[in-house]
Design a protein around this motif. Structure first.
Motif, PDB file in Angstrom:
ATOM      1  N   ALA A 113       9.083  -0.891   4.597  1.00 33.75           N
ATOM      2  CA  ALA A 113       8.123  -0.128   3.506  1.00 33.75           C
ATOM      3  C   ALA A 113       8.976   1.231   3.577  1.00 33.75           C
ATOM      4  N   PHE A 114       9.129   1.920   4.671  1.00 35.30           N
ATOM      5  CA  PHE A 114       9.805   3.261   4.411  1.00 35.30           C
ATOM      6  C   PHE A 114      11.382   3.045   4.060  1.00 35.30           C
ATOM      7  N   LEU A 115      12.101   1.884   4.409  1.00 33.45           N
ATOM      8  CA  LEU A 115      13.553   1.816   4.215  1.00 33.45           C
ATOM      9  C   LEU A 115      13.663   1.793   2.696  1.00 33.45           C
ATOM     10  N   PRO A 141      -0.703  14.066   1.911  1.00 29.32           N
ATOM     11  CA  PRO A 141      -0.368  12.796   2.014  1.00 29.32           C
ATOM     12  C   PRO A 141      -1.148  11.801   1.451  1.00 29.32           C
ATOM     13  N   ALA A 142      -0.629  10.578   1.090  1.00 24.66           N
ATOM     14  CA  ALA A 142      -1.424   9.434   0.955  1.00 24.66           C
ATOM     15  C   ALA A 142      -1.590   8.939   2.170  1.00 24.66           C
ATOM     16  N   ALA A 200       3.415  10.164   2.858  1.00 21.80           N
ATOM     17  CA  ALA A 200       2.349   9.158   3.209  1.00 21.80           C
ATOM     18  C   ALA A 200       2.169   9.093   4.460  1.00 21.80           C
ATOM     19  N   ILE A 201       0.940   8.587   5.160  1.00 22.80           N
ATOM     20  CA  ILE A 201       0.639   8.475   6.548  1.00 22.80           C
ATOM     21  C   ILE A 201       0.254   6.903   6.594  1.00 22.80           C
ATOM     22  N   GLY A 235       0.617  -1.216   0.066  1.00 16.39           N
ATOM     23  CA  GLY A 235       0.015   0.010  -0.011  1.00 16.39           C
ATOM     24  C   GLY A 235       0.820   1.310   0.145  1.00 16.39           C
ATOM     25  N   VAL A 236       1.896   1.306   0.749  1.00 16.02           N
ATOM     26  CA  VAL A 236       2.662   2.577   1.030  1.00 16.02           C
ATOM     27  C   VAL A 236       3.597   2.801  -0.109  1.00 16.02           C
ATOM     28  N   LEU A 237       4.432   1.561  -0.996  1.00 20.77           N
ATOM     29  CA  LEU A 237       5.166   1.742  -1.834  1.00 20.77           C
ATOM     30  C   LEU A 237       4.643   2.541  -3.189  1.00 20.77           C
ATOM     31  N   GLY A 238       3.473   2.064  -3.335  1.00 17.64           N
ATOM     32  CA  GLY A 238       2.768   2.356  -4.548  1.00 17.64           C
ATOM     33  C   GLY A 238       2.665   3.939  -4.728  1.00 17.64           C
TER      34      GLY A 238
END
Length: 477
Positions: free
Chosen positions: A142-144, A297-298, A129-130, A118-121
């Motif tokens: 995901a964030f790394l 933010p997404a 993003a949140i 969900g986040v990487l997209g």
């Protein structure tokens, strides 16, 4: 709830535009500016905060010492074969570098977790993003992955100084910082990117020498120690391209937000950096902070299939406070448990439990804010390696502890916050393995049980412990 949040941030559900990464000049290994050059040069971003003369002069000229990328041993992307599967997202489905894919392959991650997918997209295209997801769902990776991709795609500035991280990750606890830095080191091992960690309770000069030895690409830090370095002029945050705030709800609870505000004021404006914020809960306070620190933010919400994992068997014993220690000792010794995590609400409780277990012949360590960091790291490694049977921790210290094969979690005292119960029992039953949680409900904390059951959406049967588990603890001579 998701629609309401999107409305709050003025978002629709249509295709999202790709954000533009800050432009930076190509790297040069031959030229390093002098401090006087730095004072007169133009900032890397047109609108980046301008450092004052004193701060600028403190940025020492250092030779370029990039960490060489680890040899890939003829590894090719074709060696990482993952078949498409319905309902699953592969890392192959994103444009990730071969070096990063090699590290992901080494870690054995064929498919993305829901929060990663969900986040990487959004984040790989530069969007803020949140993310809301529980501990253990893969949000760190995901964030790394997003950070590493950004730093690989954007060359470092031509004029670069020691103590200027390009990515900053702020986390509330020392253990979480250490874990994130470890994960970052594993994911960057073929990229040549440098990862550093700053935490309180560890030798300041040793951390300073690390900072002076090479450029810092990714910095992971607790708020207090980061401010120490920043206020001494050792760390400068005006070149941060990506900023991550992990466990924002916990930072609120621990009173770190004033410090975080000071840190963020040192970074470029929010329109000139990518900001990612993660939280286990989306309270009004968390969302207000997100609105201040992010740009359109997404919002990615991952609802767990169950609040508590089905792989964790849960029990509650109704027991008098005076009998809790006997019950704990007998459970561990009579069942010969070897990897147990015990939670208590206060640091003094943690210390007393650890001291009594050690006195009674059960190897144990404590994890709380009173324990120096070098001892905490040594204790965690001893527990991880199976040399120590029991780890006793507070909720704050327990965050960020990721140890495989914890067989039992025991709540010596029930947490005052139901979410903490979920985090506690999530230490066991990880990665599909089974685990057991046992909670002691006494006269002082049984009131917390109804709120926990409401969060879980079901009742937990309260049992009376059998007599053999309440036997007196034998005296040791």
């Amino acid at each position: 709830m998701l629609k309401a949040l999107k409305k709050m941030f003025g978002k629709d559900e249509g295709p999202q535009p790709e954000a533009v990464s800050p432009a930076t000049a190509p790297a040069s290994a031959d030229h390093q500016p002098s401090p006087s050059d730095r004072a007169n040069q133009q900032p890397a971003r047109d609108n980046a905060p301008k450092a004052n003369a004193q701060t600028t002069a403190s940025k020492a000229k250092k030779p370029r010492r990039e960490r060489p990328a680890k040899q890939v041993d003829n590894w090719k992307l074709e060696d990482f074969k993952v078949e498409p599967a319905e309902g699953k997202t592969r890392f192959h489905d994103f444009k990730l570098s071969p070096e990063l894919m090699h590290a992901i392959h080494d870690l054995g991650f064929p498919y993305c977790t829901p929060i990663q997918a969900g986040v990487l997209g959004y984040t790989l295209s530069g969007r803020d993003a949140i993310g809301r997801a529980q501990t253990g769902t893969g949000k760190t990776a995901a964030f790394l992955i997003s950070i590493i991709t950004q730093l690989q795609q954007t060359p470092p500035p031509k004029e670069r100084y020691m103590g200027e991280p390009r990515a900053l990750i702020i986390a509330p606890t020392r253990e979480l910082v250490v874990q994130i830095a470890k994960d970052a080191a594993e994911l960057t091992k073929y990229t040549g990117l440098n990862v550093m960690q700053f935490v309180g309770g560890m030798d300041f000069d040793k951390q300073l020498k690390q900072l002076e030895s090479r450029f810092c690409d990714i910095l992971v830090a607790t708020p207090g120690r980061l401010l120490d370095f920043n206020q001494r002029g050792e760390v400068h945050l005006d070149m941060v391209e990506v900023m991550v705030l992990d466990e924002a709800d916990r930072m609120l609870d621990m009173g770190f937000i004033p410090q975080v505000r000071q840190i963020i004021r040192q970074t470029p404006p929010k329109g000139e950096r990518q900001t990612l914020l993660f939280s286990a809960t989306f309270t009004d306070d968390v969302m207000n902070l997100a609105k201040q620190w992010t740009t359109e933010p997404a919002i990615v919400e991952i609802e767990p299939e169950n609040v508590a994992s089905d792989t964790v068997e849960q029990h509650v014993y109704a027991v008098a406070g005076s009998d809790k220690y006997k019950l704990l000792y007998n459970l561990i010794t009579q069942n010969d448990w070897t990897r147990v995590m015990v939670f208590a609400n206060r640091k003094d409780e943690v210390r007393r439990i650890e001291e009594r277990l050690t006195r009674d012949g059960v190897s144990a360590v404590q994890m709380s804010g009173d324990v120096p960091q070098h001892k905490r790291i040594r204790a965690l490694e001893g527990f991880r390696e199976g040399k120590i049977r029991v780890m006793v921790a507070t909720d704050v210290a327990g965050r960020g502890i990721h140890v495989d094969a914890i067989s039992h979690v025991i709540n010596f005292t029930l947490p005052e916050t139901p979410d903490d119960y979920v985090h506690r029992i999530g230490r066991t039953g990880r990665a599909g393995s089974s685990g057991t949680s046992i909670s002691f409900a006494g006269e002082d904390d049984a009131y917390a049980l109804p709120a926990i059951e409401e969060l879980l959406g079901r009742k937990i049967t309260c049992e009376m412990p059998p007599d053999e588990l309440l036997k007196p603890v034998p005296r040791r001579h």
